[in-house]
Write a protein that holds these residues in place. Sequence first.
Motif, PDB file in Angstrom:
ATOM      1  N   ALA A  27     -48.772   4.804   8.881  1.00  0.00           N
ATOM      2  CA  ALA A  27     -47.421   4.899   9.452  1.00  0.00           C
ATOM      3  C   ALA A  27     -47.460   4.733  10.965  1.00  0.00           C
ATOM      4  O   ALA A  27     -46.584   4.069  11.555  1.00  0.00           O
ATOM      5  N   LYS A  28     -48.444   5.294  11.615  1.00  0.00           N
ATOM      6  CA  LYS A  28     -48.584   5.173  13.066  1.00  0.00           C
ATOM      7  C   LYS A  28     -48.851   3.717  13.464  1.00  0.00           C
ATOM      8  O   LYS A  28     -48.302   3.220  14.459  1.00  0.00           O
ATOM      9  N   LEU A  29     -49.690   3.029  12.674  1.00  0.00           N
ATOM     10  CA  LEU A  29     -50.000   1.620  12.957  1.00  0.00           C
ATOM     11  C   LEU A  29     -48.739   0.768  12.820  1.00  0.00           C
ATOM     12  O   LEU A  29     -48.460  -0.093  13.659  1.00  0.00           O
ATOM     13  N   GLU A  30     -47.956   1.017  11.746  1.00  0.00           N
ATOM     14  CA  GLU A  30     -46.727   0.253  11.537  1.00  0.00           C
ATOM     15  C   GLU A  30     -45.741   0.483  12.686  1.00  0.00           C
ATOM     16  O   GLU A  30     -45.094  -0.456  13.156  1.00  0.00           O
ATOM     17  N   LYS A  31     -45.645   1.722  13.156  1.00  0.00           N
ATOM     18  CA  LYS A  31     -44.742   2.032  14.258  1.00  0.00           C
ATOM     19  C   LYS A  31     -45.207   1.353  15.546  1.00  0.00           C
ATOM     20  O   LYS A  31     -44.397   0.832  16.317  1.00  0.00           O
ATOM     21  N   GLU A  32     -46.502   1.329  15.748  1.00  0.00           N
ATOM     22  CA  GLU A  32     -47.069   0.754  16.986  1.00  0.00           C
ATOM     23  C   GLU A  32     -46.815  -0.744  17.072  1.00  0.00           C
ATOM     24  O   GLU A  32     -46.441  -1.262  18.139  1.00  0.00           O
ATOM     25  N   ILE A  33     -46.984  -1.465  15.962  1.00  0.00           N
ATOM     26  CA  ILE A  33     -46.812  -2.918  16.026  1.00  0.00           C
ATOM     27  C   ILE A  33     -45.402  -3.341  15.648  1.00  0.00           C
ATOM     28  O   ILE A  33     -45.043  -4.497  15.818  1.00  0.00           O
ATOM     29  N   GLY A  34     -44.610  -2.424  15.116  1.00  0.00           N
ATOM     30  CA  GLY A  34     -43.190  -2.686  14.882  1.00  0.00           C
ATOM     31  C   GLY A  34     -42.874  -3.467  13.629  1.00  0.00           C
ATOM     32  O   GLY A  34     -41.813  -4.096  13.555  1.00  0.00           O
ATOM     33  N   VAL A  35     -43.777  -3.436  12.642  1.00  0.00           N
ATOM     34  CA  VAL A  35     -43.503  -4.128  11.371  1.00  0.00           C
ATOM     35  C   VAL A  35     -43.972  -3.252  10.218  1.00  0.00           C
ATOM     36  O   VAL A  35     -44.823  -2.386  10.388  1.00  0.00           O
ATOM     37  N   VAL A  36     -43.405  -3.519   9.022  1.00  0.00           N
ATOM     38  CA  VAL A  36     -43.848  -2.833   7.813  1.00  0.00           C
ATOM     39  C   VAL A  36     -45.022  -3.608   7.233  1.00  0.00           C
ATOM     40  O   VAL A  36     -44.943  -4.819   7.014  1.00  0.00           O
ATOM     41  N   LEU A  37     -46.107  -2.912   6.965  1.00  0.00           N
ATOM     42  CA  LEU A  37     -47.312  -3.565   6.456  1.00  0.00           C
ATOM     43  C   LEU A  37     -47.462  -3.383   4.949  1.00  0.00           C
ATOM     44  O   LEU A  37     -48.078  -4.231   4.292  1.00  0.00           O
TER      45      LEU A  37
END
Length: 282
Positions: A27-37
């Motif tokens: 969730a932190k990674l998705e928030k950081e790059i701004g996309v849903v993975l």
Amino acid sequence: MVAEELHFGRAADRLHITQPALSKQIAKLEKEIGVVLLNRTKRTVQLTSAGQVLLERAKQLLFQADTAVQLARRAAHGEIGHLTIGFTETATHTVLPKLVQVFRRTHPHVELTMLELSTEAQVAALNEDTIDLAFLHPPIDQRGLDLHPILEANFVVVLPPQHSLLQYEKIVPEALTNESFIIHPRKEGPMLYDGFIQICQAAGFQPKIVKESVSLQMRICLVAAGLGITFAPENLQFLVGDEVVCKPLENCPICLKFAATWRRNSASPTLREFLKIMQEQF
């Protein structure tokens, strides 16, 4: 791991962390790059198109990072890199072919640059850090340099066919008083030139120099043509061919010295590897 397993629980087990901690990291990674993975449901986990692109690029980055580490380790051990070697003509007929052959076989990924230079030019190049290793003729100014002697050779007189001095087993320098000489130019090798002058002056005469050439092969060719005589190191007699004759020089006051030289403070791993081979071979 999540992309491979498509299951948070199994991915967490493989990573040896808890499932909630793994979910928070994603969730932190998705928030950081701004996309849903990842598309998540209670039953399934699927990569989104953005997740698929990131996965492929991430694999490439990890591979490149691992490759970079491996290359760095190989460079530190002298297995890859670059080595620049200076040499005189003597090296091409003695140590250099064997050393380069062995080094190329054991270190195929090291780029070798070979430069034929006079002894003085090699010393200058070492001090300017433009070559790593020199094969030259001492004595030299050794400040900041290490020197490894390789060989010494006396000189022989190279005479044209039917020369009157061929009748002698050995030639005394005094017998050369009236000869014409073809010699190595002083600007390309002052030690050799001055040594030759020393031989003549010790015999009581000043030499009549009719031609200068840095190439031993050219000097031999000119001797064969009848233009004069020359001197050659005894260990290079095999180069003279059948058109001239070599005779030992009796009581010769000088000899040709040959050595390998490098900067004392050099940290080059490729140089270290080359020196190991040189010390094994010679």
